[in-house]
Design a protein around this motif. Sequence first.
Motif, mmCIF file in Angstrom:
data_model
loop_
_atom_site.group_PDB
_atom_site.id
_atom_site.type_symbol
_atom_site.label_atom_id
_atom_site.label_comp_id
_atom_site.label_asym_id
_atom_site.label_seq_id
_atom_site.Cartn_x
_atom_site.Cartn_y
_atom_site.Cartn_z
ATOM 1 N N THR A 246 0.833 -1.322 0.382
ATOM 2 C CA THR A 246 0.157 0.275 -0.114
ATOM 3 C C THR A 246 0.677 1.477 0.074
ATOM 4 O O THR A 246 0.281 2.188 0.214
ATOM 5 N N GLY A 247 1.961 1.021 0.330
ATOM 6 C CA GLY A 247 2.839 2.327 0.366
ATOM 7 C C GLY A 247 2.952 2.904 1.005
ATOM 8 O O GLY A 247 3.384 4.298 1.246
ATOM 9 N N ARG A 248 2.312 2.632 2.486
ATOM 10 C CA ARG A 248 2.471 2.553 3.977
ATOM 11 C C ARG A 248 4.325 2.716 4.358
ATOM 12 O O ARG A 248 4.536 4.251 5.173
ATOM 13 N N ILE A 249 5.199 2.248 4.136
ATOM 14 C CA ILE A 249 6.414 2.668 3.995
ATOM 15 C C ILE A 249 7.019 2.033 2.958
ATOM 16 O O ILE A 249 6.435 1.225 1.793
ATOM 17 N N SER A 250 8.154 2.318 3.215
ATOM 18 C CA SER A 250 9.039 2.237 1.510
ATOM 19 C C SER A 250 10.137 0.785 1.377
ATOM 20 O O SER A 250 10.097 0.120 0.617
ATOM 21 N N GLY A 251 10.229 0.676 2.562
ATOM 22 C CA GLY A 251 11.023 -0.669 2.754
ATOM 23 C C GLY A 251 11.569 -0.997 4.266
ATOM 24 O O GLY A 251 10.690 -0.183 5.365
ATOM 25 N N ALA A 252 12.110 -2.073 4.547
ATOM 26 C CA ALA A 252 12.583 -2.784 5.216
ATOM 27 C C ALA A 252 14.328 -3.542 5.286
ATOM 28 O O ALA A 252 14.069 -3.983 4.455
ATOM 29 N N CYS A 253 14.852 -3.509 6.526
ATOM 30 C CA CYS A 253 15.587 -4.338 6.467
ATOM 31 C C CYS A 253 15.937 -4.933 7.897
ATOM 32 O O CYS A 253 14.966 -4.506 8.961
ATOM 33 N N LEU A 254 15.549 -6.636 6.990
ATOM 34 C CA LEU A 254 15.164 -7.750 8.490
ATOM 35 C C LEU A 254 15.797 -8.332 8.691
ATOM 36 O O LEU A 254 16.766 -9.006 7.598
ATOM 37 N N ASP A 255 16.390 -8.026 10.362
ATOM 38 C CA ASP A 255 18.034 -9.407 11.199
ATOM 39 C C ASP A 255 16.791 -10.737 11.609
ATOM 40 O O ASP A 255 17.765 -11.677 11.966
ATOM 41 N N VAL A 256 15.307 -10.264 11.686
ATOM 42 C CA VAL A 256 15.389 -10.905 12.714
ATOM 43 C C VAL A 256 13.124 -11.603 12.291
ATOM 44 O O VAL A 256 13.036 -10.476 11.311
ATOM 45 N N PHE A 257 12.732 -12.765 12.446
ATOM 46 C CA PHE A 257 12.010 -12.926 11.826
ATOM 47 C C PHE A 257 11.495 -13.835 12.515
ATOM 48 O O PHE A 257 11.490 -14.839 14.080
ATOM 49 N N GLU A 258 9.473 -13.606 12.045
ATOM 50 C CA GLU A 258 8.342 -14.820 13.015
ATOM 51 C C GLU A 258 8.468 -16.230 13.549
ATOM 52 O O GLU A 258 9.046 -17.093 15.046
ATOM 53 N N ASN A 259 8.915 -16.463 12.038
ATOM 54 C CA ASN A 259 9.840 -17.958 12.452
ATOM 55 C C ASN A 259 11.133 -18.151 11.538
ATOM 56 O O ASN A 259 11.037 -17.796 10.503
ATOM 57 N N GLU A 260 12.145 -18.228 12.395
ATOM 58 C CA GLU A 260 13.287 -18.330 11.976
ATOM 59 C C GLU A 260 13.881 -19.709 11.975
ATOM 60 O O GLU A 260 14.896 -20.166 12.185
ATOM 61 N N LYS A 261 12.787 -20.894 11.344
ATOM 62 C CA LYS A 261 13.085 -22.242 11.056
ATOM 63 C C LYS A 261 11.863 -22.596 9.903
ATOM 64 O O LYS A 261 11.406 -23.351 10.023
ATOM 65 N N PRO A 262 12.668 -22.125 8.705
ATOM 66 C CA PRO A 262 12.464 -22.329 7.386
ATOM 67 C C PRO A 262 11.746 -23.869 7.383
ATOM 68 O O PRO A 262 10.910 -23.934 6.422
ATOM 69 N N GLN A 263 13.079 -25.075 7.540
ATOM 70 C CA GLN A 263 12.014 -26.382 7.474
ATOM 71 C C GLN A 263 10.790 -26.483 8.545
ATOM 72 O O GLN A 263 9.873 -27.522 7.626
ATOM 73 N N THR A 264 10.218 -25.585 9.330
ATOM 74 C CA THR A 264 9.016 -25.831 10.195
ATOM 75 C C THR A 264 8.301 -25.065 9.529
ATOM 76 O O THR A 264 7.146 -25.002 9.785
ATOM 77 N N PHE A 265 8.028 -24.274 7.963
ATOM 78 C CA PHE A 265 6.963 -23.443 8.119
ATOM 79 C C PHE A 265 5.961 -23.850 7.418
ATOM 80 O O PHE A 265 5.982 -25.288 6.713
ATOM 81 N N THR A 266 4.614 -23.451 7.831
ATOM 82 C CA THR A 266 3.249 -23.623 7.315
ATOM 83 C C THR A 266 3.050 -23.763 6.089
ATOM 84 O O THR A 266 4.036 -22.609 5.550
ATOM 85 N N GLU A 267 1.670 -23.998 5.037
ATOM 86 C CA GLU A 267 2.259 -23.814 3.757
ATOM 87 C C GLU A 267 1.615 -22.729 3.987
ATOM 88 O O GLU A 267 1.950 -21.716 3.185
ATOM 89 N N GLN A 268 1.300 -21.792 4.771
ATOM 90 C CA GLN A 268 0.788 -20.316 5.245
ATOM 91 C C GLN A 268 2.238 -19.670 5.096
ATOM 92 O O GLN A 268 2.355 -18.929 4.368
ATOM 93 N N GLU A 269 3.158 -19.815 5.945
ATOM 94 C CA GLU A 269 3.917 -19.465 6.101
ATOM 95 C C GLU A 269 4.544 -19.128 4.898
ATOM 96 O O GLU A 269 5.526 -18.255 4.422
ATOM 97 N N LYS A 270 4.869 -20.112 4.297
ATOM 98 C CA LYS A 270 5.839 -20.560 3.305
ATOM 99 C C LYS A 270 5.670 -19.961 2.242
ATOM 100 O O LYS A 270 6.372 -18.604 1.764
ATOM 101 N N HIS A 271 4.268 -19.245 1.946
ATOM 102 C CA HIS A 271 3.545 -18.450 0.839
ATOM 103 C C HIS A 271 4.124 -16.972 1.282
ATOM 104 O O HIS A 271 4.710 -15.995 1.117
ATOM 105 N N VAL A 272 3.780 -16.664 2.293
ATOM 106 C CA VAL A 272 4.455 -15.456 3.120
ATOM 107 C C VAL A 272 5.753 -15.016 2.452
ATOM 108 O O VAL A 272 6.479 -14.069 2.706
ATOM 109 N N TYR A 273 6.767 -15.171 3.370
ATOM 110 C CA TYR A 273 8.451 -15.833 3.118
ATOM 111 C C TYR A 273 8.611 -16.066 1.478
ATOM 112 O O TYR A 273 9.458 -14.761 1.702
ATOM 113 N N GLU A 274 8.056 -16.504 0.687
ATOM 114 C CA GLU A 274 8.287 -16.113 -0.189
ATOM 115 C C GLU A 274 7.934 -15.243 -1.220
ATOM 116 O O GLU A 274 8.665 -14.789 -1.497
ATOM 117 N N GLU A 275 6.963 -14.508 -0.619
ATOM 118 C CA GLU A 275 6.216 -13.513 -1.117
ATOM 119 C C GLU A 275 7.619 -12.345 -0.683
ATOM 120 O O GLU A 275 8.023 -11.415 -1.303
#
Length: 315
Positions: A246-275
Amino acid sequence: MGKVLITDAVHSSIIGTIEKLGFEVTYIPKLEYAELDDMIADYEGIIINSKIIMDQRMIDKAGNLHFIGRLGSGLDIIDLEYAKKKGIAVLSAPEGNSNAVGEHALGMLLSLANHLNRADREVRQFKWNREKNRGFELEGKKIGIIGYGHTGPAFAEKLQGFRAQIYVYDKYRKHIADKKRSIMETSLTQIQRECDIISIHLPLTPETKNLVNQEFFEKCLKRPVVINTSRGKILKIEDLLQALKTGRISGACLDVFENEKPQTFTEQEKHVYEELYASDKVLLTPHIAGWTKESKKKIASTLIAKIKKHLESVA
């Protein structure tokens, strides 16, 4: 002789020093949480990083435990109230890696501001896109720092040479303004309304969990770049993606994430993180802010000093 268990890789100095304090040290840097059940009762001290969770169940199994040493700063992996109830001292070393976190946050910001990662990839592909990669300068920008414990001041210090205006908000620390260094104490609302860049430097607590969410972004009026080098669960990734769209923010620098174990991603999480991973408006690193050769040694020396002080106080 008491025994201390170290469950993660540490600077070699910490092992020798603890032995000199009269303890037998067991060093198992690849120890998993499940393996701890059958051995924790033997130890008076335990030194952990992020993979071992000292929850109520584990504390109950640790009948002889006198102290928990945390390599770094985050105490959300320890049930602090229950440890206190059991008379177990909790010792951490946030001073040890604060400089490294400050440098990492600045490095991510400069890289995103000048499109360094994208430009590097394009040049390697024989693409020469100068206008597309025109960046922005930090000079004159208003930079908001939320949380001013250890890493917040370290980041502010790194910004001094850029002639930016630094706004600081900390709910529990006051009188932190410094006119000579262009550091102004302000409210969270003012940071959201006026800042071009917002950097998060908070511990994860029930109060801060999901603090940076849709409602937070809707109050940001300057389309800021958002930086998070603190804890992943403070910022909702789905809400950040929507704010980018929506353009509310212009960018992000992220070193930490809600789930930091990609092997445990649910299908929903996988979709979100792929995006998230597909966006060129974000810069991402795998929780390595504060993860330097120097900080490893500083964390060790800081924690050793606190363990010594604790032992002297109970002697």
